[in-house]
Scaffold this motif. Structure first.
Motif, PDB file in Angstrom:
ATOM      1  N   TRP A  92      49.314  37.566  39.665  1.00 25.85           N
ATOM      2  CA  TRP A  92      48.555  36.485  39.543  1.00 25.85           C
ATOM      3  C   TRP A  92      47.147  37.177  39.489  1.00 25.85           C
ATOM      4  CZ3 TRP A  92      49.322  32.302  37.558  1.00 25.85           C
ATOM      5  CH2 TRP A  92      48.224  31.084  37.619  1.00 25.85           C
ATOM      6  N   GLU A  94      43.743  38.181  40.273  1.00 26.43           N
ATOM      7  CA  GLU A  94      43.028  37.881  41.114  1.00 26.43           C
ATOM      8  C   GLU A  94      41.183  38.272  41.187  1.00 26.43           C
ATOM      9  OE1 GLU A  94      42.643  42.145  43.656  1.00 26.43           O
ATOM     10  OE2 GLU A  94      44.235  40.770  44.428  1.00 26.43           O
ATOM     11  N   THR A  97      38.401  37.161  43.274  1.00 24.61           N
ATOM     12  CA  THR A  97      38.941  36.388  44.766  1.00 24.61           C
ATOM     13  C   THR A  97      38.268  36.931  45.794  1.00 24.61           C
ATOM     14  OG1 THR A  97      40.871  37.763  44.823  1.00 24.61           O
ATOM     15  CG2 THR A  97      41.065  35.647  43.993  1.00 24.61           C
ATOM     16  N   GLN A 130      46.726  29.914  46.634  1.00 24.48           N
ATOM     17  CA  GLN A 130      46.670  28.508  46.433  1.00 24.48           C
ATOM     18  C   GLN A 130      46.149  28.371  44.873  1.00 24.48           C
ATOM     19  OE1 GLN A 130      46.306  26.112  48.874  1.00 24.48           O
ATOM     20  NE2 GLN A 130      46.524  25.067  46.754  1.00 24.48           N
ATOM     21  N   SER A 131      45.548  29.628  44.359  1.00 31.18           N
ATOM     22  CA  SER A 131      45.324  29.240  42.822  1.00 31.18           C
ATOM     23  C   SER A 131      46.625  29.243  41.876  1.00 31.18           C
ATOM     24  CB  SER A 131      44.506  30.448  42.101  1.00 31.18           C
ATOM     25  OG  SER A 131      44.462  30.444  41.190  1.00 31.18           O
ATOM     26  N   TYR A 132      47.541  30.237  42.422  1.00 32.21           N
ATOM     27  CA  TYR A 132      48.916  30.008  41.728  1.00 32.21           C
ATOM     28  C   TYR A 132      49.660  28.571  42.040  1.00 32.21           C
ATOM     29  CZ  TYR A 132      53.883  31.040  40.856  1.00 32.21           C
ATOM     30  OH  TYR A 132      55.283  30.681  40.648  1.00 32.21           O
ATOM     31  N   ASP A 134      48.508  25.878  42.696  1.00 27.35           N
ATOM     32  CA  ASP A 134      47.534  24.758  41.856  1.00 27.35           C
ATOM     33  C   ASP A 134      48.058  24.868  40.434  1.00 27.35           C
ATOM     34  OD1 ASP A 134      46.400  23.681  44.189  1.00 27.35           O
ATOM     35  OD2 ASP A 134      44.407  24.923  43.627  1.00 27.35           O
ATOM     36  N   SER A 135      48.199  25.955  39.731  1.00 27.03           N
ATOM     37  CA  SER A 135      48.617  26.039  38.408  1.00 27.03           C
ATOM     38  C   SER A 135      49.899  25.644  38.253  1.00 27.03           C
ATOM     39  CB  SER A 135      48.409  27.661  38.003  1.00 27.03           C
ATOM     40  OG  SER A 135      49.724  28.292  38.460  1.00 27.03           O
TER      41      SER A 135
END
Length: 139
Positions: A92, A94, A97, A130-132, A134-135
């Motif tokens: 993912w 980053e 980040t 969290q980004s992953y 959410d996607s």
């Protein structure tokens, strides 16, 4: 399904875990790097303890999207990790980040440099995961 998030650096690996519904990421630890075998053993213990079914590894990219030397190291680590764990390992993006985590710790928590250094990788892993997560909800 629980998902593990990793922020793999040369000296440490930040670790985050999702809740069972794969909705919320939470930082759990920072692994001090020793050797590939010891690093993977520590990750393997976490995978077993939390019944992890997927690992998300933060992939450092250059701002133009290309993969640099650090990205190559992380890909190599992730590929070996996949062989050992025998569960899906996904990469993912980053980018920014760690900067985002540091800004949060300075502005939101007003934490000293010494304390930030101890938690920055765990927080970066949490942001990556969290980004992953959410996607995945939006796809």
């Amino acid at each position: 399904m629980r998902v593990l998030g990793l922020d793999v650096g040369d000296k440490t690996i930040g670790v985050a875990i999702s809740d069972v519904s794969s909705t919320i990421a939470q930082g759990i630890t920072t692994i001090r790097r020793k050797s590939f075998v010891e690093d993977v053993k520590a990750i393997e213990e976490i995978v077993k303890k939390y019944s992890v079914e997927k690992v998300v590894v933060g992939l450092p990219k250059n701002m133009n999207g290309s993969i640099g030397p650090q990205g190559e190291k992380v890909i190599k680590f992730g590929e070996k990790l996949k062989e050992v764990l025998r569960i899906p390992v996904v990469f993912w993006d980053e980018r920014l980040t760690t900067l985002q985590a540091e800004r949060f710790l300075i502005e939101g928590v007003d934490m000293s440099r010494g304390k930030r250094k101890k938690v920055i990788d765990k927080l970066a892993a949490t942001i990556i995961l969290q980004s992953y997560l959410d996607s995945q909800k939006n796809s």
